[in-house]
Design an enzyme around this catalytic site. Structure first.
Site, PDB file in Angstrom:
ATOM      1  N   HIS A   1      -8.100   2.214  -0.014  1.00 41.23           N
ATOM      2  CA  HIS A   1      -8.616   2.582  -1.395  1.00 41.23           C
ATOM      3  C   HIS A   1      -8.744   1.290  -2.106  1.00 41.23           C
ATOM      4  O   HIS A   1      -7.929   0.299  -1.793  1.00 41.23           O
ATOM      5  CB  HIS A   1      -7.793   3.555  -2.344  1.00 41.23           C
TER       6      HIS A   1
ATOM      7  N   HIS B   1      -8.741  -0.391  -5.842  1.00 44.11           N
ATOM      8  CA  HIS B   1      -8.579  -0.420  -7.473  1.00 44.11           C
ATOM      9  C   HIS B   1      -9.506  -1.537  -8.186  1.00 44.11           C
ATOM     10  O   HIS B   1      -9.648  -2.413  -7.768  1.00 44.11           O
ATOM     11  CB  HIS B   1      -6.978  -0.761  -7.809  1.00 44.11           C
TER      12      HIS B   1
ATOM     13  N   GLN C   1       0.851  -1.147  -0.111  1.00 38.84           N
ATOM     14  CA  GLN C   1       0.132  -0.029  -0.009  1.00 38.84           C
ATOM     15  C   GLN C   1       0.829   1.221   0.114  1.00 38.84           C
ATOM     16  O   GLN C   1       1.749   1.608   1.057  1.00 38.84           O
ATOM     17  CB  GLN C   1      -1.088  -0.028   1.333  1.00 38.84           C
ATOM     18  N   THR C   2       0.936   1.868  -1.031  1.00 38.40           N
ATOM     19  CA  THR C   2       1.813   3.005  -1.272  1.00 38.40           C
ATOM     20  C   THR C   2       1.258   4.345  -0.743  1.00 38.40           C
ATOM     21  O   THR C   2       1.911   5.372  -0.610  1.00 38.40           O
ATOM     22  CB  THR C   2       2.370   3.282  -2.747  1.00 38.40           C
ATOM     23  N   VAL C   3      -0.228   4.672  -0.893  1.00 40.45           N
ATOM     24  CA  VAL C   3      -0.821   5.602   0.024  1.00 40.45           C
ATOM     25  C   VAL C   3      -1.448   5.053   1.122  1.00 40.45           C
ATOM     26  O   VAL C   3      -2.185   4.259   1.056  1.00 40.45           O
ATOM     27  CB  VAL C   3      -1.724   6.167  -1.246  1.00 40.45           C
TER      28      VAL C   3
END
Length: 157
Positions: A100, A102, A94-96
């Protein structure tokens, strides 16, 4: 100003190509798409993990993702398959750190191209941004498809 890019988008501080919005979430075109028509469903409440949300909100997020998937297929994306992806936490890439989902339309034979873009996503480099005009066109097409969904298509069963 929040440091979270998704919070900045929700607050209107950054541009986006919006597909859908309600009181609890937004759906936008991914600026670094892994495929044609790649959408992200983002809750308006900042939490890193899906488990921080009520079951009702979790259900709503996935229902919204399902509606987006129907709209994508209506316009011809993901007819052969779709990835629905939620990276929950840093160890899951999870980069943010804002939960969320996708919705990534796939087609036969796109694995090589998609794997390269996925590798960039996982490393946090992301690669080149998609052109805003293209993302806006895709968002308009999906909004139209969402408005055309019949209530019967929304019914459980």
């Amino acid at each position: 100003m929040s440091q979270c890019v998704f919070c900045q988008i929700i607050e209107g501080q950054l541009d986006d190509s919006r597909v859908y919005e309600d009181d609890d979430c937004i759906a936008i075109m991914d600026i670094h798409p892994l495929g044609n028509g790649h959408v992200i469903v983002i809750p308006k409440y900042h939490h890193q993990h899906i488990t921080a949300f009520s079951p009702k909100l979790g259900d709503h997020l996935f229902h919204t993702a399902q509606r987006i998937l129907r709209a994508q297929r209506t316009v011809g994306w993901g007819l052969q398959g779709t990835h629905i992806l939620l990276n929950d936490g840093p160890a899951a890439n999870q980069t943010v750190s804002h939960c969320h989902i996708h919705i990534i339309p796939r087609q036969r034979g796109d694995a090589l191209r998609s794997m390269g873009r996925l590798a960039l996503h996982v490393t946090g480099l992301f690669g080149p941004k998609a052109a805003r005009k293209k993302l806006d066109r895709q968002a308009r097409a999906l909004r139209g498809a969402l408005s055309d969904l019949e209530p019967a298509e929304e019914a459980e069963g």
